[in-house]
Design an enzyme around this catalytic site. Structure first.
Site, PDB file in Angstrom:
ATOM      1  N   LEU A 223       3.522   5.106   5.877  1.00 13.37           N
ATOM      2  CA  LEU A 223       2.695   4.189   6.663  1.00 13.37           C
ATOM      3  C   LEU A 223       1.803   3.410   5.713  1.00 13.37           C
ATOM      4  O   LEU A 223       1.345   3.946   4.701  1.00 13.37           O
ATOM      5  CB  LEU A 223       1.840   5.000   7.634  1.00 13.37           C
ATOM      6  CG  LEU A 223       1.161   4.293   8.798  1.00 13.37           C
ATOM      7  CD1 LEU A 223       2.195   3.985   9.876  1.00 13.37           C
ATOM      8  CD2 LEU A 223       0.069   5.194   9.388  1.00 13.37           C
TER       9      LEU A 223
ATOM     10  N   GLY B 192       0.818  -1.206   0.000  1.00 10.51           N
ATOM     11  CA  GLY B 192       0.000   0.000   0.000  1.00 10.51           C
ATOM     12  C   GLY B 192       0.851   1.254   0.000  1.00 10.51           C
ATOM     13  O   GLY B 192       1.888   1.337  -0.676  1.00 10.51           O
ATOM     14  N   CYS B 193       0.436   2.247   0.777  1.00 11.19           N
ATOM     15  CA  CYS B 193       1.134   3.534   0.819  1.00 11.19           C
ATOM     16  C   CYS B 193       2.575   3.400   1.309  1.00 11.19           C
ATOM     17  O   CYS B 193       3.394   4.290   1.095  1.00 11.19           O
ATOM     18  CB  CYS B 193       0.376   4.505   1.718  1.00 11.19           C
ATOM     19  SG  CYS B 193      -1.287   4.909   1.122  1.00 11.19           S
ATOM     20  N   LEU B 194       2.870   2.310   1.952  1.00 13.18           N
ATOM     21  CA  LEU B 194       4.225   2.045   2.455  1.00 13.18           C
ATOM     22  C   LEU B 194       5.199   1.702   1.336  1.00 13.18           C
ATOM     23  O   LEU B 194       6.418   1.815   1.505  1.00 13.18           O
ATOM     24  CB  LEU B 194       4.159   0.877   3.439  1.00 13.18           C
ATOM     25  CG  LEU B 194       5.426   0.429   4.147  1.00 13.18           C
ATOM     26  CD1 LEU B 194       5.827   1.439   5.195  1.00 13.18           C
ATOM     27  CD2 LEU B 194       5.207  -0.947   4.781  1.00 13.18           C
TER      28      LEU B 194
END
Length: 353
Positions: free
Chosen positions: A338, A138-140
């Site tokens: 995160l 994901g955003c990580l």
């Protein structure tokens, strides 16, 4: 230690104001005028001015099955990924045939062969290039991708690594989904990509920011805070207010511990590259770390300009930071993001021209 030789952010050609996107998508999610009004208020409060989309906005009215949208993902992701890598390699002065390792990350589509494999002949990469496709970060993914390519190059200090991130969040649109998570997501996420060229420290062209340390973290009992459920219509967003709570609970100690392990404190940092997850996420970063809003000015500006690009977002902020020269070259910088898990990734850098 590894150097970041070039960062190339790219965007699809279709760009719309937030209000244009809202006007098009709200009726696709609900036919109830009162709920459409809720969507309008939520989108207007997102801190976003414009976003780019993989397709012309009117095409989203008629998108069909998950199979159809995923086929579009593969095509557009390969096109954007190719463009990003070509720009990054050119900026770094590296030939495609010199790339030894490529990591591809995305959470908004799936492909087998993976998109990185599709890029090999298109870019002219060697047949023996090492590949690592990654799904689910994901955003990580942008921050973790830099860290994992760094891990490879620490052991291969004369070689070239490339990170490619492509996220086409608009293709995950869930019509007739009246959940608050869907209302928020359709006003927050945008489409975009980025490529990063990293060089081992012994490579003859090694220059640019030097990665000095990385750290990963995964927080217990947070699986239901953010992510995707895969249903018959594709990727159904999981997004809760618990993201900000996780940041407030864990980030101060994590950042302090990471810096301390490297002989630093918060005050030693001269520049920050924070994932622009949304207004509440950036506010939680600021509040938990006790820093002024201006510290994350580039993240706020990126959010306004393109929205949250999931894994590619922090790479766009990194590109802005380096291209604008808006940092203290004599001080270390911290990049972080995160993602689902809930998990975090931290990358400590020093400027070394």
């Amino acid at each position: 230690m590894t150097r970041i030789a070039a960062v190339a952010p790219v965007l699809p050609a279709f760009v719309y104001t937030q209000s244009e996107i809202t006007a098009e998508l709200a009726p696709l999610m609900t036919k109830v005028p009162a709920r459409q009004a809720v969507i309008e208020r939520m989108h207007a409060a997102s801190g976003i001015g414009t976003r780019h989309t993989a397709l012309p906005l009117e095409r989203y009215r008629d998108l069909g099955t998950f199979r159809e949208t995923n086929d579009i993902f593969i095509q557009v992701a390969a096109d954007l990924g190719e463009r990003a890598v070509r720009i990054a390699l050119d900026d770094a002065g590296i030939a495609a045939s010199d790339v030894d390792f490529i990591l591809f990350t995305s959470v908004t589509g799936i492909s087998a062969p993976s998109v990185d494999a599709l890029l090999v002949p298109r870019l002219g990469l060697r047949a023996d290039v090492k590949r690592m496709p990654s799904y689910g970060l994901g955003c990580l993914g942008g921050a973790a991708g830099i860290a994992r390519v760094n891990d490879y190059l620490v052991g291969h200090p004369t070689e070239v690594g490339v990170l490619v991130s492509v996220e086409l969040c608009s293709l995950t649109l869930q019509r007739d989904d009246e959940t608050m998570a869907n209302f928020v997501a359709t006003g927050l996420f945008g489409d975009g990509a980025a490529a990063v060229v990293l060089l081992g420290d012994d490579h003859p062209r090694a220059r640019g920011p030097r990665i000095t340390a990385t750290r990963s973290a995964i927080y217990p009992d947070t699986n239901e805070v953010i992510g995707f459920n895969v249903g018959g219509t594709g990727f159904e967003i999981v997004l809760t207010p618990g993201v900000a709570e996780v940041i407030e609970r864990h980030f101060p100690a994590d950042v302090a511990g990471f810096l301390s392990a490297n002989g630093l404190s918060l005050g030693d940092l001269g520049w920050w590259v924070a994932h622009p997850g949304g207004p509440k996420v950036l506010e939680a970063f600021e509040g938990s770390l006790g820093v002024d809003r201006s510290v994350f000015a580039r993240s706020w500006a990126c959010l306004d300009r393109v929205g949250n690009l999931s894994s590619a977002a922090v790479l766009h902020v990194l590109a802005d930071t380096l291209s604008l020269g808006s940092f203290d070259p004599d001080s270390p910088g911290l990049l972080f993001a995160l993602g689902p898990g809930v998990s975090a990734e931290f990358v400590l850098m020093e400027w070394d021209a």
